[in-house]
Design a protein around this motif. Structure first.
Motif, PDB file in Angstrom:
ATOM      1  N   ALA A 136      14.637 -77.653 151.460  1.00 19.13           N
ATOM      2  CA  ALA A 136      15.155 -78.170 152.678  1.00 19.13           C
ATOM      3  C   ALA A 136      15.524 -79.877 152.581  1.00 19.13           C
ATOM      4  CB  ALA A 136      14.544 -77.838 153.916  1.00 19.13           C
ATOM      5  N   GLY A 140      19.189 -78.156 157.261  1.00 14.90           N
ATOM      6  CA  GLY A 140      17.985 -78.693 156.485  1.00 14.90           C
ATOM      7  C   GLY A 140      16.972 -78.931 157.023  1.00 14.90           C
ATOM      8  N   ALA A 199      15.108 -75.952 158.406  1.00  9.92           N
ATOM      9  CA  ALA A 199      14.450 -75.464 157.668  1.00  9.92           C
ATOM     10  C   ALA A 199      13.188 -76.029 157.301  1.00  9.92           C
ATOM     11  CB  ALA A 199      15.136 -75.006 156.373  1.00  9.92           C
ATOM     12  N   ALA A 200      13.238 -77.378 157.338  1.00 13.18           N
ATOM     13  CA  ALA A 200      12.271 -78.170 156.711  1.00 13.18           C
ATOM     14  C   ALA A 200      10.852 -78.094 157.823  1.00 13.18           C
ATOM     15  CB  ALA A 200      12.564 -79.607 156.786  1.00 13.18           C
ATOM     16  N   VAL A 223      10.121 -74.045 150.866  1.00 15.97           N
ATOM     17  CA  VAL A 223      11.264 -74.201 151.756  1.00 15.97           C
ATOM     18  C   VAL A 223      11.408 -75.589 152.076  1.00 15.97           C
ATOM     19  CG1 VAL A 223      12.063 -73.384 153.898  1.00 15.97           C
ATOM     20  CG2 VAL A 223      11.378 -71.607 152.420  1.00 15.97           C
TER      21      VAL A 223
END
Length: 643
Positions: free
Chosen positions: A233, A510, A513-514, A229
């Motif tokens: 991301a 992103g 999510a990162a 993930v």
């Protein structure tokens, strides 16, 4: 065979050669006819620890072909080391973009920088430091990082899917060697223990299956999912930033109260497009600045700090949309059809009226002036380009340098700088010129600066430059009946940034999510647990439980203890029977000591508890990797049980 026979006619042994060479030098035909085995000789050369230049010539390293070079380059590019280096270079490359003025942000600042640094300018232009984010070298780093991340993610995704579809591996032969281990005995059947272990581990969300005489379980697959993930991301963020730069439009507009703006190219004070943006795709909308409201702290250490800072507007979507009221605040933009209107600055625009010698009004307008400090001390220029005639009836142009303070300290109280950002005591200072403003040459000119190279000063009675400080309602008379300029009052202006930048939402998603993926990869621990249940030599079931962390985890022994505690309640250790009461034995005479036997005071010699009587006392005890074998406090292993 001696080494002299196996190496040719030299008859000497190289000091760097090892015994492996001598052991593998053999009996096949050599250059001088001696027996030597060529296959063993080649193996011996590969085992040699001699420096490369001392080794025998083997014909050289075979040249790599094009395909081999491509594979090598791809392996290097998709390695974690290169990805980190590229990420570091990308961060390093963004530093000059933050310190050096950029053409994409403010061309005027770039020109001012070039004027101040004539030596550095040619070097910076060659290195594209005024256009960092669109430069060749920054784009190359960007693209290589993008490719590296994709090349890293694709194989790891396949491996992760394979791991999800596979079962945990079976139990090792000797669980005592694992870093976390416990064992106990129970009267439950082995099948019952394994069934209970399956139930307990599944309840703790382990992936389990029964393999032979043991139960295998694994947990923490989301650790690798977090890694994937995080990398995905990063790619989403890179794509979002790239789209934002390629398809963006960004412009600025200064609007005085009562004026409006329509989202067309000609209405912008300045505008920038991405290289793939279509200027005809500007969202159709318009708005009017009704009022700007600004209030400020009047006392204390934060005196002058804005408390209210907002622009009240009326806007309409499309060409014929209904009017709607809106408020634009700092960091709270007006969003219209995907376009955001930000409030970025505020200032004052003195309203001045210019008349010629006959009293005719030549110009009347609110002239925006630019702030030069936090108290909105402002400067600028007032230009009269058309309609003015001098005393001889000839057309000429007027120019006034303007200096404005919203709160004047008063005469004799220091320099003319504002004491407060609000309009408490506004004063406008003007100095007058006449001649050519230079606007007819066709060259671009800064509207806030006055070019006096082709102009003459108006003189006062002392022969000095004509200048005066005006309060609202006062005027400055030009000499020789040349007219006048009157300070009527003050309007406020606001500066807006109108931007259309796709991909911002994806970039934010992103980034979130990162962070989530990175947290998962750091805090989720992947570990395996095995439970083996077998019947011992005495007919009692022996249960062994061990754990192994795929990464360093200080909590693994604690978790294993919790699991074993939950399993012990289902497969408990047998209770020791109470010893029956026996009558006191009659006194007996002490037995004579046997020669050579230890003195036991009449007591039988018994082996140590938990140790096999047949076990070699000199044999080392089975230990785990940490040098000790933790045992569940309920019971030690049974005699004859597997350890």
């Amino acid at each position: 065979m001696s080494k002299a026979n196996s190496t040719g006619s030299t008859g000497t042994r190289r000091p760097a050669e090892t015994d492996a060479d001598e052991a593998t030098s053999a009996s096949g035909p050599g250059p001088d006819g001696s027996a030597q085995d060529s296959a063993h000789g080649a193996a011996g050369e590969r085992l040699s620890t001699a420096p490369r230049e001392d080794r025998p010539e083997t014909g050289g390293v075979p040249a790599m072909g094009v395909v081999a070079w491509v594979r090598w380059f791809w392996r290097q590019l998709t390695s974690m080391r290169v990805a980190l280096i590229l990420l570091f270079l990308l961060s390093l490359g963004a530093i000059p973009g933050s310190l050096i003025p950029q053409n994409s942000v403010d061309e005027m600042k770039v020109e001012a920088f070039k004027g101040r640094h004539s030596t550095l300018t040619p070097l910076y232009e060659k290195l594209q430091l005024f256009d960092v984010y669109s430069s060749v070298w920054f784009s190359a780093i960007y693209i290589l990082l993008f490719v590296s991340l994709i090349g890293c993610i694709v194989p790891r995704t396949g491996q992760f899917v394979g791991q999800l579809r596979s079962r945990p591996p079976g139990a090792p032969k000797r669980l005592t060697r694992l870093p976390a281990y416990t064992t106990w005995r129970t009267e439950a059947e082995p099948d019952e223990v394994r069934a209970a272990a399956l139930k307990v581990l599944r309840k703790r969300r382990f992936r389990v299956h029964e393999a032979g005489d043991a139960v295998a379980a694994e947990k923490g697959y989301l650790r690798e999912a977090g890694n994937l993930v995080f990398h995905i991301a990063l790619i989403v963020m890179l794509v979002a930033f790239a789209c934002g730069q390629l398809f963006k439009s960004e412009g600025g507009k200064l609007i005085v109260e009562g004026d409006g703006f329509a989202n067309t190219q000609t209405q912008y004070d300045n505008i920038k497009y991405g290289s793939l943006y279509d200027p005809d795709s500007l969202a159709p909308f318009s708005f009017v600045l009704k009022d700007f409201v600004g209030t400020y702290e009047k006392s204390g250490p934060q005196r002058g700090t804005p408390r209210t800072f907002e622009a009240r507007v009326t806007y309409a979507e499309g060409a014929d949309g209904p009017d709607r009221d809106g408020v634009i605040k700092v960091n709270e933009p007006l969003v219209v059809d995907g376009t955001k209107v930000y409030l970025i600055a505020h200032g004052y625009a003195p309203v001045v009226t210019v008349r010629d010698g006959s009293g005719k009004v030549v110009s009347r307008s609110a002239v925006p002036l630019l702030p030069i400090d936090n108290n909105i001390t402002s400067s600028g220029a007032i230009k009269v380009m058309d309609g003015y005639k001098d005393k001889n009836g000839e057309k000429t142009q007027l120019g006034f340098k303007a200096f404005f303070v919203p709160t004047f300290a008063g005469h004799g109280k220091g320099q003319m700088f504002s004491q407060f950002p609000a309009l408490d005591f506004p004063v406008l200072a003007l100095s007058a010129y006449h001649g050519s403003l230079g606007v007819d040459s066709g060259l671009a000119q800064n509207v806030y600066q006055l070019d006096t190279s082709k102009m003459k000063e108006f003189k006062d009675e002392k022969g000095e430059l004509l200048k005066k400080m005006l309060m609202p309602g006062e005027k400055l008379d030009l000499p020789d009946g040349g007219g006048s300029i009157t300070y009527e009052g003050t309007e406020e202006w606001a500066s807006f940034q109108i931007s259309q930048q796709p991909g911002n939402g994806w970039a934010l998603g992103g980034a979130v999510a990162a962070i989530a993926g990175l947290a998962g990869s750091l805090f989720i621990q992947r570990r395996r647990v095995w439970v083996r249940a077998v019947r011992g030599a005495d007919g009692v079931t022996v249960v062994e439980m061990a754990g192994l962390g795929r990464s360093e985890s200080a909590r693994l022994p604690e978790e294993l203890g919790e699991l074993s505690g939950a399993l012990v309640t289902t497969a408990p250790a047998p209770e020791e029977p109470d010893a029956p009461d026996t009558p006191d034995a009659p006194d007996t005479p002490d037995a004579p000591d046997t020669p050579g036997s230890p003195d036991t005071d009449g007591k039988p010699i018994t082996p140590d508890a938990g140790q096999d009587q047949d076990q070699d006392p000199d044999a080392p005890e089975a230990t785990n990797e940490a040098g000790s074998r933790p045992v569940h406090p309920a019971e030690a292993p049974a005699e004859g049980a597997e350890k």
